[in-house]
Scaffold this motif. Sequence first.
Motif, PDB file in Angstrom:
ATOM      1  N   GLU A 128       0.382  -0.876  -0.066  1.00 10.17           N
ATOM      2  CA  GLU A 128      -0.076  -0.033  -0.156  1.00 10.17           C
ATOM      3  C   GLU A 128       0.569   1.412  -0.356  1.00 10.17           C
ATOM      4  OE1 GLU A 128      -3.960   0.736   1.877  1.00 10.17           O
ATOM      5  OE2 GLU A 128      -2.164   0.940   3.673  1.00 10.17           O
ATOM      6  N   VAL A 129       0.500   2.525  -0.614  1.00  7.55           N
ATOM      7  CA  VAL A 129       1.000   4.009  -0.864  1.00  7.55           C
ATOM      8  C   VAL A 129      -0.369   4.640   0.108  1.00  7.55           C
ATOM      9  CG1 VAL A 129       1.897   5.595  -1.775  1.00  7.55           C
ATOM     10  CG2 VAL A 129       2.342   3.389  -2.641  1.00  7.55           C
ATOM     11  N   ILE A 130       0.406   5.465   1.070  1.00  7.86           N
ATOM     12  CA  ILE A 130      -0.500   6.219   1.762  1.00  7.86           C
ATOM     13  C   ILE A 130      -0.303   8.185   1.622  1.00  7.86           C
ATOM     14  CG2 ILE A 130      -1.451   7.352   3.780  1.00  7.86           C
ATOM     15  CD1 ILE A 130      -1.630   4.528   4.635  1.00  7.86           C
ATOM     16  N   GLU A 131      -0.997   9.063   1.386  1.00  6.44           N
ATOM     17  CA  GLU A 131      -0.538  10.485   0.668  1.00  6.44           C
ATOM     18  C   GLU A 131      -1.234  11.004   1.642  1.00  6.44           C
ATOM     19  OE1 GLU A 131       1.425  10.559  -3.767  1.00  6.44           O
ATOM     20  OE2 GLU A 131      -0.313  11.445  -3.014  1.00  6.44           O
ATOM     21  N   PHE A 132      -0.657  12.118   2.843  1.00  2.00           N
ATOM     22  CA  PHE A 132      -1.422  12.794   3.163  1.00  2.00           C
ATOM     23  C   PHE A 132      -0.624  13.850   2.841  1.00  2.00           C
ATOM     24  CE2 PHE A 132      -1.631  15.685   7.054  1.00  2.00           C
ATOM     25  CZ  PHE A 132      -2.380  15.385   7.596  1.00  2.00           C
ATOM     26  N   ARG A 133      -1.712  14.815   2.294  1.00  3.61           N
ATOM     27  CA  ARG A 133      -1.423  16.151   1.998  1.00  3.61           C
ATOM     28  C   ARG A 133      -2.972  17.192   2.210  1.00  3.61           C
ATOM     29  NH1 ARG A 133       1.096  17.329  -2.546  1.00  3.61           N
ATOM     30  NH2 ARG A 133       2.226  15.080  -2.817  1.00  3.61           N
ATOM     31  N   ASN A 134      -2.673  18.577   2.542  1.00  2.00           N
ATOM     32  CA  ASN A 134      -4.029  19.651   3.635  1.00  2.00           C
ATOM     33  C   ASN A 134      -4.326  18.650   3.771  1.00  2.00           C
ATOM     34  OD1 ASN A 134      -2.211  21.360   0.962  1.00  2.00           O
ATOM     35  ND2 ASN A 134      -3.158  20.183  -0.250  1.00  2.00           N
ATOM     36  N   GLY A 135      -4.323  17.682   4.920  1.00  2.00           N
ATOM     37  CA  GLY A 135      -5.259  17.315   5.783  1.00  2.00           C
ATOM     38  C   GLY A 135      -6.307  16.293   5.330  1.00  2.00           C
ATOM     39  N   HIS A 136      -6.006  15.771   4.275  1.00  2.00           N
ATOM     40  CA  HIS A 136      -6.338  15.103   3.384  1.00  2.00           C
ATOM     41  C   HIS A 136      -5.627  13.470   3.791  1.00  2.00           C
ATOM     42  CE1 HIS A 136     -10.075  16.763   3.220  1.00  2.00           C
ATOM     43  NE2 HIS A 136      -9.146  17.581   2.881  1.00  2.00           N
ATOM     44  N   LEU A 137      -6.514  12.256   3.870  1.00  2.00           N
ATOM     45  CA  LEU A 137      -5.349  10.874   3.553  1.00  2.00           C
ATOM     46  C   LEU A 137      -6.171  10.387   2.829  1.00  2.00           C
ATOM     47  CD1 LEU A 137      -3.728   9.859   5.641  1.00  2.00           C
ATOM     48  CD2 LEU A 137      -5.587   8.611   6.537  1.00  2.00           C
ATOM     49  N   SER A 138      -5.209   9.828   1.333  1.00  2.03           N
ATOM     50  CA  SER A 138      -5.665   8.940   0.753  1.00  2.03           C
ATOM     51  C   SER A 138      -5.098   7.559   0.618  1.00  2.03           C
ATOM     52  CB  SER A 138      -5.867   9.299  -0.525  1.00  2.03           C
ATOM     53  OG  SER A 138      -3.890   9.454  -1.129  1.00  2.03           O
ATOM     54  N   ARG A 139      -4.939   6.726   0.196  1.00  2.00           N
ATOM     55  CA  ARG A 139      -4.295   5.483   0.000  1.00  2.00           C
ATOM     56  C   ARG A 139      -4.354   4.066  -1.342  1.00  2.00           C
ATOM     57  NH1 ARG A 139      -7.693   4.455   4.540  1.00  2.00           N
ATOM     58  NH2 ARG A 139      -6.904   4.870   6.535  1.00  2.00           N
ATOM     59  N   LYS A 140      -3.866   3.720  -1.664  1.00  2.00           N
ATOM     60  CA  LYS A 140      -3.742   2.938  -3.387  1.00  2.00           C
ATOM     61  C   LYS A 140      -2.797   1.735  -3.075  1.00  2.00           C
ATOM     62  CE  LYS A 140      -2.462   3.393  -7.449  1.00  2.00           C
ATOM     63  NZ  LYS A 140      -1.963   4.421  -8.788  1.00  2.00           N
ATOM     64  N   ALA A 141      -3.898   1.032  -3.334  1.00  2.00           N
ATOM     65  CA  ALA A 141      -2.606  -0.150  -3.059  1.00  2.00           C
ATOM     66  C   ALA A 141      -1.668  -0.485  -4.899  1.00  2.00           C
ATOM     67  CB  ALA A 141      -3.652  -1.810  -3.485  1.00  2.00           C
ATOM     68  N   TRP A 142      -0.625  -0.451  -4.608  1.00  2.00           N
ATOM     69  CA  TRP A 142       0.922  -1.212  -5.626  1.00  2.00           C
ATOM     70  C   TRP A 142       0.587  -2.308  -6.124  1.00  2.00           C
ATOM     71  CZ3 TRP A 142       5.238  -3.658  -5.652  1.00  2.00           C
ATOM     72  CH2 TRP A 142       5.960  -3.511  -4.362  1.00  2.00           C
ATOM     73  N   TRP A 143       0.206  -3.286  -4.888  1.00  2.00           N
ATOM     74  CA  TRP A 143       0.455  -4.358  -5.513  1.00  2.00           C
ATOM     75  C   TRP A 143      -0.676  -5.327  -4.473  1.00  2.00           C
ATOM     76  CZ3 TRP A 143       1.173  -8.985  -2.239  1.00  2.00           C
ATOM     77  CH2 TRP A 143       1.045 -10.032  -2.849  1.00  2.00           C
ATOM     78  N   THR A 144      -1.340  -6.186  -5.108  1.00  3.32           N
ATOM     79  CA  THR A 144      -2.626  -7.270  -4.349  1.00  3.32           C
ATOM     80  C   THR A 144      -2.288  -8.560  -5.065  1.00  3.32           C
ATOM     81  OG1 THR A 144      -3.791  -6.848  -5.764  1.00  3.32           O
ATOM     82  CG2 THR A 144      -4.397  -5.317  -4.382  1.00  3.32           C
TER      83      THR A 144
END
Length: 523
Positions: A128-144
């Motif tokens: 998983e890759v997680i980004e925290f930007r401007n108070g918001h959190l997003s998640r993306k799977a780079w492998w499953t």
Amino acid sequence: MRIPARVAGAAPGLQVDHDCTLAPGEADWRRWLAAHDFREANGPFALALEHGDGSVTLARDAIGERSLYYAVTRDGRFVYGSRLQDIVAAGLVPGEINHTGVAAYLSWAYLPGRDTLIDGIYKVLPGEVIEFRNGHLSRKAWWTLPQEPAQWRGEDTLRVELRALLEAAVRTRLPRGEAVGATLSGGIDSSLVVALAKRLHDAPVTAYSVSFGAEYRNELPFSTMVARHCGIDHRIVEISPDMVTANLDRTIAMLSDPIGDPLTVPNALLFETAAREVGVVLNGEGGDPCFGGPKNVPMVLAELFGGLYARGDSRERAASFLRAHQKCYDDLADMLTADTRARIAEHALEDWVTPYLEDQRWSGFVARLMAINLSCKGAHHILSKVDAISAPYGVLPRAPLFDRAVVEHAFAIPPQLKLKGSIEKYLLKEAVRDLLPAEIVDRPKSGMLVPVHGWFRGPLLPFARERLLDGLAPWGLFNRSWLERLLDGKLGGIHPRRGVKIWLLLTLEAWLRTTLAKRKKSI
């Protein structure tokens, strides 16, 4: 090198904790991060990149061999680090117990998924890759985990490919020109890793096993047979009850999440012993979740012969899965206080499991069990445990059977070549049959049994009574009457598994004691 707890915005930069085959440079990590594609990173890693604008990106290896935790504080700051305890110690998160997490721990013996035992602190999931930007959190799977192939290939082809992948996985994890260690239980998984290491390595290989004394059942005849067959040195680490109590708090304090495996302290003492001789210790972890180990049999039998799900109730299937762990799932209503139960959402445990058991990437039930075992037990129990308890001794644990290519190949093997009738891990055994004595390849799995039942009937009962009745009391989680019945051996049921349940609770108490007790006193 672990990533220390940090508050985002302190200083832009890249931090990496890795054990990759070829050491990537900073430019490689940044390139892979920009593309959210880490397939060239062959090995375990955890990554944190703080950008100049104050945003943060976190990433974790595909299988989950390195850990990474994070939290968003009440005032909107982002905290992250390799260890949960370091985030708690920073004092920016309230440190309140996640009661659903307590129930999950008691049912699984570890914390599966994203949640931890502390409200507001979470894990970056494997792949998983997680980004925290401007108070918001997003998640993306780079492998499953890969879905099953459109067409299964033949047994001979799969066996030859598996053997080549196993050899490559072991070879890349051997420290060239340096002595290497390997844990050895005498089961097929650890034995094949030892045998391949002996064949492929250019320096001495030493096997390490644990024993709990001649009065208890042990696997030493089998591990000794393997060591002699391979012609390697064999060290036996003797473990006594006094050693366990003396090292319990210190060992459990190494874990970011409590793991109620009775082997945790013996494993740590084994790493301490091995560290005097070697810097890398191979292990055979991964064979069961990838190739059809015995933990799946109760669920397969329930699926075939049950009629349990005639009403179409998916929660019944999930409950059967949790019950198959033989921990405390069926005891929760009696053991937890009313206040604790009220803080746990109804059906939270069953509803968390159900999507895994109904995942349409795999048509077969066995493949779905493999997926949940690898995703949960692999990343959140086995790998996190060996990584945490080896690090203080300066030892690198390496798990060839959790190699990404091996795992991907495992999901291209049809279920009937994993569990073939009564034969567990059939194709894995056939792929390495020439390496080991038939007595090792063909024996059913028995596992390394820690004699907790005997210990808690005798030498460790006073210790357990003090820790469970007095140590757990301030947390308000458990009914004292249930704890007393457990300790006195008065729980009902044909097979109450008293020793396992006492160990689960001892581990939880030790974790609360070492992770939260000081903070609790200061509030």
